[in-house]
Scaffold this active site. Structure first.
Site, mmCIF file in Angstrom:
data_model
loop_
_atom_site.group_PDB
_atom_site.id
_atom_site.type_symbol
_atom_site.label_atom_id
_atom_site.label_comp_id
_atom_site.label_asym_id
_atom_site.label_seq_id
_atom_site.Cartn_x
_atom_site.Cartn_y
_atom_site.Cartn_z
ATOM 1 N N SER A 154 0.839 -1.195 0.000
ATOM 2 C CA SER A 154 0.000 0.000 0.000
ATOM 3 C C SER A 154 0.881 1.255 0.000
ATOM 4 O O SER A 154 1.711 1.419 -0.890
ATOM 5 C CB SER A 154 -0.964 -0.039 1.192
ATOM 6 O OG SER A 154 -1.984 0.920 1.068
ATOM 7 N N GLU A 248 -9.556 -3.913 -6.540
ATOM 8 C CA GLU A 248 -9.028 -2.792 -5.761
ATOM 9 C C GLU A 248 -9.220 -1.462 -6.486
ATOM 10 O O GLU A 248 -9.015 -1.382 -7.703
ATOM 11 C CB GLU A 248 -7.526 -2.974 -5.498
ATOM 12 C CG GLU A 248 -7.160 -4.108 -4.584
ATOM 13 C CD GLU A 248 -5.713 -4.007 -4.138
ATOM 14 O OE1 GLU A 248 -5.317 -2.928 -3.660
ATOM 15 O OE2 GLU A 248 -4.979 -4.998 -4.270
ATOM 16 N N HIS A 278 -7.456 -5.529 -0.764
ATOM 17 C CA HIS A 278 -6.227 -4.744 -0.659
ATOM 18 C C HIS A 278 -5.263 -5.392 0.331
ATOM 19 O O HIS A 278 -5.624 -5.700 1.463
ATOM 20 C CB HIS A 278 -6.603 -3.332 -0.214
ATOM 21 C CG HIS A 278 -5.461 -2.377 -0.152
ATOM 22 N ND1 HIS A 278 -4.746 -1.983 -1.267
ATOM 23 C CD2 HIS A 278 -4.913 -1.697 0.896
ATOM 24 C CE1 HIS A 278 -3.823 -1.108 -0.912
ATOM 25 N NE2 HIS A 278 -3.895 -0.935 0.396
#
Length: 321
Positions: A154, A248, A278
């Site tokens: 991320s 996502e 995610h």
């Protein structure tokens, strides 16, 4: 899609995604909820957790996961520098131990999980400065660059890639490779899947991404290549391995990096996993797909640090059920 991953998506859609529909981000609430809900696995047998959180531990402030028998791992074996996710404003090495433990044991590699400074107390480029300083300390302490893989998920994935670009620009010797799980690479929030996957993503709403970016960026332009590496020149980078889920909102952040890397002649593997949430490897060992993803990630770490890298290949999408 396993029933375990379906259950995780159900939970995220009901417990996490509603928080991303609020038009204002409450940093302290996010930190408190994450700390409360974080699950910390036991240290695997034969391994130890060495915590470095003192003020004098910087730039290597964070956590080492390493073999208890130091002689069992060659100094020239792989080492992973890991950058956790959390939008640059929450989470920590403690919240991401499931990924780090799983990667370390599978790759038989010590992993350093970096406790970089968080926004809004420390905005861009604080996190980038911490990541590049940590890498340089590893090298200065005798870890060969060709044995290091820099990794992250991320925001931490975007940070890992940005650090790689910054190190190249500064003329530093580069690591063997870069491993990214669902990386956030575009803080300008221009990716098409922010719209097309909005509602399909069980974790995030599309508009939440731009809100989070402002916390980290401050007055920095969102297209700054060290904040949003999708806008960087990717020439000369070592091999990349990127994984993202098909639903996502940040899928396009991975796709565009893979496309740019291929155009720049960089060896880039890009896998799209069907209906995975995610950063699904964080659900290891409970979700089978998380374990499979970490198996593949560890294989990449071993391969690029063995010197057996392959010639640059097209960054075509590999779809994994």
């Amino acid at each position: 899609m396993s029933w375990q991953s379906a259950l995780a998506c159900w939970y995220l859609r009901r417990q996490f995604r509603p928080e991303t529909l609020v038009p204002r981000i409450n940093v302290e609430k996010a930190r408190a909820l994450t700390a409360k809900r974080a699950w910390s696995p036991r240290v695997p047998g034969g391994w130890r957790l060495r915590e470095l959180y003192g003020p004098h531990d910087r730039p290597l402030q964070g956590e080492w996961v390493e073999r208890t028998d130091s002689a069992s791992t060659s100094r020239n074996g792989p080492t992973v520098l890991y950058c956790h996710g959390g939008g640059y404003y929450f989470c920590s090495p403690r919240t991401h131990r499931s990924i780090v433990y799983g990667l370390a044991t599978r790759a038989n590699a010590p992993v350093f999980s970096l406790d970089y400074r968080l926004a809004p107390e420390h905005r861009f480029p604080a996190a980038l400065d911490d990541a590049t300083a940590a890498y340089r300390r590893l090298v200065a302490d005798g870890t060969p660059p060709e044995s290091i893989v820099i990794s992250g998920d991320s925001a931490g994935g975007g940070l890992a890639l940005a650090a790689l670009v910054a190190l190249r620009d500064a003329g530093d010797p580069l690591p063997a490779g870069c491993l990214l799980f669902s990386p956030w690479t575009d803080l300008a929030a221009a990716g098409a899947t922010l719209r097309t996957n909005d509602g399909r993503d069980p974790m995030f709403s599309g508009p939440a991404i731009a809100l989070a970016a402002k916390i980290y960026l401050g007055d920095t332009p969102a297209t700054h290549p060290y904040a949003s590496p999708v806008y960087a020149d990717l020439h000369g980078l070592p091999p990349l391995f990127i994984m993202a889920g098909s639903t996502e909102v940040l899928l396009d952040d991975s796709q565009r990096v893979a496309d740019k890397a291929r155009a720049a002649g960089v060896d880039c593997e890009f896998e799209v996993w069907k209906k995975m949430p995610h950063v699904w490897p964080i659900f290891s060992p409970f979700i089978p797909e998380a374990n499979r993803a970490l198996d593949r990630a560890a294989a990449f770490v071993r391969r690029v640090t063995s010197g057996a890298t392959k010639a640059a290949q097209p960054a075509s999408v590999t779809s994994i059920a």
